[in-house]
Design a protein around this motif. Sequence first.
Motif, PDB file in Angstrom:
ATOM      1  N   VAL A   2       0.847  -1.186   0.000  1.00 18.17           N
ATOM      2  CA  VAL A   2       0.000   0.000   0.000  1.00 18.17           C
ATOM      3  C   VAL A   2       0.890   1.246   0.000  1.00 18.17           C
ATOM      4  O   VAL A   2       1.833   1.337   0.799  1.00 18.17           O
ATOM      5  N   SER A  84      -0.805   5.181   5.330  1.00 17.17           N
ATOM      6  CA  SER A  84      -1.210   4.603   4.045  1.00 17.17           C
ATOM      7  C   SER A  84      -2.114   5.577   3.306  1.00 17.17           C
ATOM      8  O   SER A  84      -2.821   6.386   3.912  1.00 17.17           O
ATOM      9  N   ARG A  86      -4.554   5.598  -0.503  1.00 16.51           N
ATOM     10  CA  ARG A  86      -4.966   4.953  -1.745  1.00 16.51           C
ATOM     11  C   ARG A  86      -6.258   5.594  -2.230  1.00 16.51           C
ATOM     12  O   ARG A  86      -7.029   6.143  -1.444  1.00 16.51           O
TER      13      ARG A  86
END
Length: 117
Positions: A2, A84, A86
């Motif tokens: 990730v 992280s 995304r």
Amino acid sequence: MVPQVKISDIAIWIKHIESPQLQARLKALPEEEFINLETDGIVGRWVRMKTGKDGRPTEGIRPDGNMKKVWSDWYRNRRGELISIREVQLADDYLINVSKLFVEWDSPEDEEAFRDL
């Protein structure tokens, strides 16, 4: 793996994201266009920053809506942490994009016939 980014500013600078694919996706966004991102498990709306007064593009995204409060808190309390990041697609965004494919169904007659469904 990730992608990650360090909490280092009130915005996210695209070059600091550890993913060439996500960097390219964000750079391709028109200025003031939004994108939904999941950062450290929290989904929020982000906006591509406007071109600078000198005419150069601002290579960053800023939090929008409630994400401003979250990011501001993280910036005060978690600065320097890697988190992280995304892209995510919400159902509403998906439906808006799909509806553009079926413009022939977008007529006053169809609205009259199907409005109560």
